[in-house]
Write a protein that holds these residues in place. Structure first.
Motif, PDB file in Angstrom:
ATOM      1  N   GLU A  32      75.613  90.849  30.150  1.00 27.55           N
ATOM      2  CA  GLU A  32      74.647  91.827  29.644  1.00 27.55           C
ATOM      3  C   GLU A  32      73.212  91.334  29.757  1.00 27.55           C
ATOM      4  OE1 GLU A  32      75.526  93.019  25.679  1.00 27.55           O
ATOM      5  OE2 GLU A  32      77.548  93.773  26.159  1.00 27.55           O
ATOM      6  N   THR A  33      73.001  90.025  29.628  1.00 28.80           N
ATOM      7  CA  THR A  33      71.636  89.498  29.574  1.00 28.80           C
ATOM      8  C   THR A  33      71.217  88.778  30.851  1.00 28.80           C
ATOM      9  OG1 THR A  33      72.328  87.382  28.621  1.00 28.80           O
ATOM     10  CG2 THR A  33      71.870  89.197  27.087  1.00 28.80           C
ATOM     11  N   ILE A  34      72.146  88.609  31.772  1.00 33.41           N
ATOM     12  CA  ILE A  34      71.818  88.026  33.083  1.00 33.41           C
ATOM     13  C   ILE A  34      72.500  88.837  34.174  1.00 33.41           C
ATOM     14  CG2 ILE A  34      71.595  85.689  32.137  1.00 33.41           C
ATOM     15  CD1 ILE A  34      74.289  85.035  33.540  1.00 33.41           C
ATOM     16  N   ARG A  35      72.010  88.681  35.390  1.00 31.45           N
ATOM     17  CA  ARG A  35      72.712  89.164  36.575  1.00 31.45           C
ATOM     18  C   ARG A  35      73.134  87.937  37.355  1.00 31.45           C
ATOM     19  NH1 ARG A  35      68.487  93.722  38.921  1.00 31.45           N
ATOM     20  NH2 ARG A  35      68.398  95.056  37.046  1.00 31.45           N
ATOM     21  N   GLU A  60      74.943  86.576  40.848  1.00 28.36           N
ATOM     22  CA  GLU A  60      75.326  86.967  42.200  1.00 28.36           C
ATOM     23  C   GLU A  60      75.595  85.725  43.034  1.00 28.36           C
ATOM     24  OE1 GLU A  60      73.277  89.192  46.088  1.00 28.36           O
ATOM     25  OE2 GLU A  60      72.035  88.428  44.453  1.00 28.36           O
ATOM     26  N   ARG A  95      69.837  85.672  37.336  1.00 27.48           N
ATOM     27  CA  ARG A  95      68.611  86.422  37.042  1.00 27.48           C
ATOM     28  C   ARG A  95      68.589  86.760  35.551  1.00 27.48           C
ATOM     29  NH1 ARG A  95      66.829  88.494  42.187  1.00 27.48           N
ATOM     30  NH2 ARG A  95      68.500  88.368  43.724  1.00 27.48           N
ATOM     31  N   ASN A 128      67.923  88.845  32.588  1.00 25.09           N
ATOM     32  CA  ASN A 128      67.878  90.306  32.650  1.00 25.09           C
ATOM     33  C   ASN A 128      67.616  90.943  31.286  1.00 25.09           C
ATOM     34  OD1 ASN A 128      68.076  92.855  33.831  1.00 25.09           O
ATOM     35  ND2 ASN A 128      70.291  92.962  33.537  1.00 25.09           N
ATOM     36  N   ASN A 174      62.377  88.697  29.296  1.00 26.11           N
ATOM     37  CA  ASN A 174      63.496  87.787  29.556  1.00 26.11           C
ATOM     38  C   ASN A 174      63.567  86.631  28.568  1.00 26.11           C
ATOM     39  OD1 ASN A 174      64.278  89.335  31.813  1.00 26.11           O
ATOM     40  ND2 ASN A 174      62.774  88.289  33.082  1.00 26.11           N
ATOM     41  N   GLU A 216      76.064  83.272  28.376  1.00 27.50           N
ATOM     42  CA  GLU A 216      76.285  83.856  29.702  1.00 27.50           C
ATOM     43  C   GLU A 216      75.802  82.927  30.813  1.00 27.50           C
ATOM     44  OE1 GLU A 216      76.251  88.550  28.335  1.00 27.50           O
ATOM     45  OE2 GLU A 216      74.692  87.816  29.700  1.00 27.50           O
ATOM     46  N   VAL A 227      64.216  89.187  36.070  1.00 32.79           N
ATOM     47  CA  VAL A 227      64.104  90.601  36.427  1.00 32.79           C
ATOM     48  C   VAL A 227      62.822  91.144  35.797  1.00 32.79           C
ATOM     49  CG1 VAL A 227      65.154  92.888  36.173  1.00 32.79           C
ATOM     50  CG2 VAL A 227      66.610  90.877  36.561  1.00 32.79           C
TER      51      VAL A 227
END
Length: 257
Positions: free
Chosen positions: A3-6, A8, A17, A19, A25, A34, A56
């Motif tokens: 929920e709080t990062i992306r 990849e 990232r 988020n 941030n 996370e 982000v």
């Protein structure tokens, strides 16, 4: 899942990232959990050769979300539970770690960027020393990394007097590895990260570990540690590939093994 990062993973690169753009941030306990989960994934995935942290929106990270620590009776315990393990995980990761500083960076966000091996900085970014303005001591490795990167005198000036550091000054001080224009920032970061990923990853991990250890050992101890690291590096596939490429007068194809 997050929920709080992306998170990849692609082409040998892992991106974490931050988020929470509506909060610049800022870190929360959930974000720490996370990030830790993502770091464990990066550590065990042999296909990942480089890790990139970025934000982000218009900030890298403004540091701790103060609302998330309201009511905390002991900031020291909070650090031991959250930031201290995070910084230790970044430093101990035997892969190169990049802070892609896309915008505002302050507080513990600044500390995290300092803990990374390289800092690629957008020309619209801004490093802010914020701890002094709320009557707190820089933490999360800040007082360890900053004087080692820019020197004691300048580190004291920044942390005690506070204020901002522009991208251009960050480059002069050695805080920024490279500066990139905002409109090409992610493209340039990806290009830099992909280049780093073509290098012998295990050797970079050994360099990183011994570089950090060098602050705690005398010359004779470091000579022995270097000899041990060279012994390990000499048994890697990438070393054999490097020698073969040199003798065959071609570009080496390192695989991080």
């Amino acid at each position: 899942m997050f929920e709080t990062i992306r998170f990849e993973k692609k082409e040998g690169l892992a991106w974490i990232r931050f988020n929470r753009p509506e909060h610049l941030n800022a870190f929360t306990k959930r974000m720490h959990k996370e990030i830790s989960c993502a770091l464990k994934d990066v550590k065990k995935d042999e296909e990942i050769r480089t890790l990139i942290f970025t934000g982000v929106g218009r900030a890298f990270s403004s540091g701790q979300d103060l609302k998330d620590v309201q009511g905390a009776t002991d900031y020291g315990d909070y650090l031991r539970e959250t930031y201290n393990p995070l910084i230790s995980e970044i430093v101990s990761l035997e892969k190169p770690v990049i802070a892609a500083v896309n915008g505002v960076v302050a507080g513990a966000g600044f500390s995290l960027a300092l803990a990374c091996d390289f800092r690629l900085v957008s020309t619209r970014a801004k490093f802010t020393e914020a701890f002094i303005h709320v009557g707190l001591v820089p933490d999360s490795g800040h007082l360890f990394f900053l004087p080692r990167i820019i020197g004691y005198a300048k580190a004291m000036e920044l942390t005690v007097l506070g204020g901002d550091v522009s991208p251009e000054e960050a480059k002069k001080l050695g805080l920024a590895t490279k500066l990139f224009a905002p409109d090409r920032f992610e493209e340039e970061v990806r290009s830099f990260a992909k280049y780093i990923s073509t290098l012998p990853t295990k050797t970079i991990g050994l360099i990183k570990k011994q570089m950090h250890e060098s602050f705690h050992h005398n010359l004779q101890e470091m000579l022995e540690r270097e000899a041990y690291a060279q012994q390990v590096a000499g048994k890697t596939e990438d070393h054999r590939e490097g020698v073969s490429a040199f003798l065959e007068k071609r570009k080496p194809n390192f695989k991080g093994k």
